[in-house]
Scaffold this active site. Structure first.
Site, PDB file in Angstrom:
ATOM      1  N   ASP A   1      -7.393  -1.868  -0.304  1.00  0.00           N
ATOM      2  CA  ASP A   1      -6.463  -2.860   0.219  1.00  0.00           C
ATOM      3  C   ASP A   1      -7.258  -4.143   0.422  1.00  0.00           C
ATOM      4  O   ASP A   1      -8.280  -4.136   1.118  1.00  0.00           O
ATOM      5  CB  ASP A   1      -5.881  -2.355   1.541  1.00  0.00           C
ATOM      6  CG  ASP A   1      -4.771  -3.235   2.088  1.00  0.00           C
ATOM      7  OD1 ASP A   1      -4.835  -4.462   1.904  1.00  0.00           O
ATOM      8  OD2 ASP A   1      -3.848  -2.695   2.729  1.00  0.00           O
TER       9      ASP A   1
ATOM     10  N   HIS B   1       4.312   0.910   4.349  1.00  0.00           N
ATOM     11  CA  HIS B   1       2.948   0.622   3.886  1.00  0.00           C
ATOM     12  C   HIS B   1       1.914   0.924   4.970  1.00  0.00           C
ATOM     13  O   HIS B   1       0.713   0.932   4.684  1.00  0.00           O
ATOM     14  CB  HIS B   1       2.827  -0.823   3.389  1.00  0.00           C
ATOM     15  CG  HIS B   1       2.662  -1.861   4.460  1.00  0.00           C
ATOM     16  ND1 HIS B   1       2.033  -3.071   4.224  1.00  0.00           N
ATOM     17  CD2 HIS B   1       3.062  -1.911   5.751  1.00  0.00           C
ATOM     18  CE1 HIS B   1       2.050  -3.799   5.330  1.00  0.00           C
ATOM     19  NE2 HIS B   1       2.670  -3.121   6.265  1.00  0.00           N
TER      20      HIS B   1
ATOM     21  N   HIS C   1      -6.844  -1.159   7.977  1.00  0.00           N
ATOM     22  CA  HIS C   1      -5.932  -0.285   8.710  1.00  0.00           C
ATOM     23  C   HIS C   1      -6.125   1.183   8.300  1.00  0.00           C
ATOM     24  O   HIS C   1      -6.617   1.462   7.205  1.00  0.00           O
ATOM     25  CB  HIS C   1      -4.482  -0.694   8.449  1.00  0.00           C
ATOM     26  CG  HIS C   1      -4.226  -2.152   8.682  1.00  0.00           C
ATOM     27  ND1 HIS C   1      -4.364  -3.094   7.684  1.00  0.00           N
ATOM     28  CD2 HIS C   1      -3.848  -2.825   9.803  1.00  0.00           C
ATOM     29  CE1 HIS C   1      -4.089  -4.297   8.173  1.00  0.00           C
ATOM     30  NE2 HIS C   1      -3.780  -4.163   9.454  1.00  0.00           N
TER      31      HIS C   1
ATOM     32  N   ASP D   1      -3.452   3.279   8.110  1.00  0.00           N
ATOM     33  CA  ASP D   1      -2.231   3.676   7.388  1.00  0.00           C
ATOM     34  C   ASP D   1      -1.887   5.134   7.668  1.00  0.00           C
ATOM     35  O   ASP D   1      -1.505   5.893   6.777  1.00  0.00           O
ATOM     36  CB  ASP D   1      -2.377   3.435   5.881  1.00  0.00           C
ATOM     37  CG  ASP D   1      -2.503   1.950   5.547  1.00  0.00           C
ATOM     38  OD1 ASP D   1      -2.136   1.123   6.395  1.00  0.00           O
ATOM     39  OD2 ASP D   1      -2.961   1.632   4.435  1.00  0.00           O
TER      40      ASP D   1
ATOM     41  N   ASP E   1      -6.829  -6.482   2.306  1.00  0.00           N
ATOM     42  CA  ASP E   1      -7.017  -6.906   3.686  1.00  0.00           C
ATOM     43  C   ASP E   1      -8.210  -6.225   4.343  1.00  0.00           C
ATOM     44  O   ASP E   1      -8.558  -6.521   5.493  1.00  0.00           O
ATOM     45  CB  ASP E   1      -5.744  -6.743   4.520  1.00  0.00           C
ATOM     46  CG  ASP E   1      -5.376  -5.303   4.868  1.00  0.00           C
ATOM     47  OD1 ASP E   1      -6.263  -4.432   4.907  1.00  0.00           O
ATOM     48  OD2 ASP E   1      -4.185  -5.046   5.104  1.00  0.00           O
TER      49      ASP E   1
ATOM     50  N   HIS F   1       0.799  -1.220   0.000  1.00  0.00           N
ATOM     51  CA  HIS F   1       0.000   0.000   0.000  1.00  0.00           C
ATOM     52  C   HIS F   1       0.833   1.273   0.000  1.00  0.00           C
ATOM     53  O   HIS F   1       0.287   2.374  -0.166  1.00  0.00           O
ATOM     54  CB  HIS F   1      -0.957  -0.002   1.198  1.00  0.00           C
ATOM     55  CG  HIS F   1      -2.273   0.645   0.900  1.00  0.00           C
ATOM     56  ND1 HIS F   1      -3.406   0.421   1.644  1.00  0.00           N
ATOM     57  CD2 HIS F   1      -2.654   1.516  -0.069  1.00  0.00           C
ATOM     58  CE1 HIS F   1      -4.414   1.126   1.153  1.00  0.00           C
ATOM     59  NE2 HIS F   1      -3.981   1.798   0.116  1.00  0.00           N
TER      60      HIS F   1
ATOM     61  N   GLU G   1      -1.912  -5.027  -2.122  1.00  0.00           N
ATOM     62  CA  GLU G   1      -1.609  -6.002  -1.073  1.00  0.00           C
ATOM     63  C   GLU G   1      -2.031  -7.429  -1.403  1.00  0.00           C
ATOM     64  O   GLU G   1      -2.198  -8.253  -0.494  1.00  0.00           O
ATOM     65  CB  GLU G   1      -2.193  -5.570   0.273  1.00  0.00           C
ATOM     66  CG  GLU G   1      -1.621  -4.259   0.814  1.00  0.00           C
ATOM     67  CD  GLU G   1      -0.214  -4.365   1.402  1.00  0.00           C
ATOM     68  OE1 GLU G   1       0.339  -5.481   1.425  1.00  0.00           O
ATOM     69  OE2 GLU G   1       0.326  -3.317   1.829  1.00  0.00           O
TER      70      GLU G   1
ATOM     71  N   ASP H   1     -10.014  -0.384   3.774  1.00  0.00           N
ATOM     72  CA  ASP H   1      -8.844  -0.995   4.392  1.00  0.00           C
ATOM     73  C   ASP H   1      -9.155  -1.381   5.837  1.00  0.00           C
ATOM     74  O   ASP H   1      -9.925  -0.704   6.520  1.00  0.00           O
ATOM     75  CB  ASP H   1      -7.702   0.035   4.374  1.00  0.00           C
ATOM     76  CG  ASP H   1      -6.316  -0.564   4.535  1.00  0.00           C
ATOM     77  OD1 ASP H   1      -6.197  -1.610   5.185  1.00  0.00           O
ATOM     78  OD2 ASP H   1      -5.353   0.040   4.030  1.00  0.00           O
TER      79      ASP H   1
END
Length: 297
Positions: free
Chosen positions: A224, A138, A123, A125, A226, A98, A269, A121
């Protein structure tokens, strides 16, 4: 949405410490993304993969892992994004980790006054060198794009923030560090955690997202894999249980397609080494299909 698409792979895996995500663009192509888009009537120019530098010995010992290589890659990527936008083509980017969004947003933002960003996402980030427990870049691209972070990263956008906090919506967050939570509160970022998704439902989340970003003159989707639950997307480097479902994610993409407001996007990712029979890349391609107007009937 523009019918001319410019597709680019960015096989960078130095923004984190699990090898394999550099093969993400190949996995997505193998899963049939080009054929799927062409079947939907799009003219697709595949620019292949951006040349990514190898790890530099002098990067060892930096507070930020592989800083020089990540900076060089994102400078090249920002230039490429600028060229695609100048050619009136829709940029479709495949990662890689990412950290590549630093370059995509730096290049794309030059063409908008108020670029909106949907950060799909698990997360936030939103770490910096001072707050990151790992030094992996990332985990920092959204912070960098907001003008926070190492000078060599923030300067890729010309020294100014690529985006404004009031133009960002995070969807699917369920793994936020303490410093990230503080930054979210201080900057007023709009965040739909999994708690909000569960309470409101994805339809309402996307309705509110579209309304919140309605003042923007372009919207970039940074997805992303994830963000999805590991059951549906096992091939990612930092899986977090309790994520967005495959069907919820399709609904989100379908609702974005209906607005026609998305002007660029990236899918990042995908790690084939950690995947199950290319399941995550196939999920990415299916979501791309929905984003670009594919319907069940």
């Amino acid at each position: 949405m523009l019918k001319n698409l410019s597709m680019l792979g960015v096989p960078l895996d130095l923004g984190q410490n699990r090898r394999g995500v550099d093969m993400g663009p190949s996995a997505i192509r193998y899963a049939g993304v080009l054929e799927r888009l062409q079947a939907l009537g799009y003219q697709v120019q595949d620019h292949g993969d951006l040349t990514v530098p190898k790890r530099y010995d002098q990067d060892i010992g930096e507070d930020l892992q592989h800083l020089q290589a990540v900076v060089e890659t994102n400078r090249r990527l920002a230039k490429k994004m600028d060229e695609m936008m100048s050619a009136d083509a829709f940029p479709l980017v495949f990662g890689g980790d990412h950290s590549i969004s630093i370059g995509t947003l730096a290049g794309i933002s030059q063409h908008y006054q108020n670029l909106g960003v949907i950060w799909y996402d698990a997360h936030g980030d939103l770490n910096t060198a001072e707050t990151s427990p790992s030094g992996n870049i990332h985990g920092m691209p959204l912070a960098v794009s907001l003008g926070r972070g190492h000078d060599s990263l923030t300067e890729i956008a010309g020294g100014l923030p690529a985006i404004k906090p009031e133009n960002v919506v995070i969807i699917g967050a369920r793994a936020l560090d303490a410093a990230e939570k503080t930054l979210i509160q201080e900057s007023g970022l709009k965040v739909f955690t999994m708690h909000e998704v569960d309470r409101l439902g994805m339809s309402e989340v996307m309705t509110q997202t579209n309304a919140y970003l309605s003042h923007c003159d372009g919207i970039h989707l940074s997805l992303d894999l994830d963000g999805l639950d590991p059951i549906d997307a096992p091939g990612v480097g930092t899986p977090v249980v309790g994520g967005l479902t495959y069907r919820e994610s399709h609904l989100a993409m379908e609702m974005l397609a209906e607005t026609t407001d998305i002007t660029s996007c990236e899918f990042v990712e995908v790690n084939p080494i950690l995947d199950e029979k290319n399941k995550t890349a196939e999920a990415a391609v299916a979501l791309i299909g929905s984003l670009f107007g594919e319907k069940i009937k």
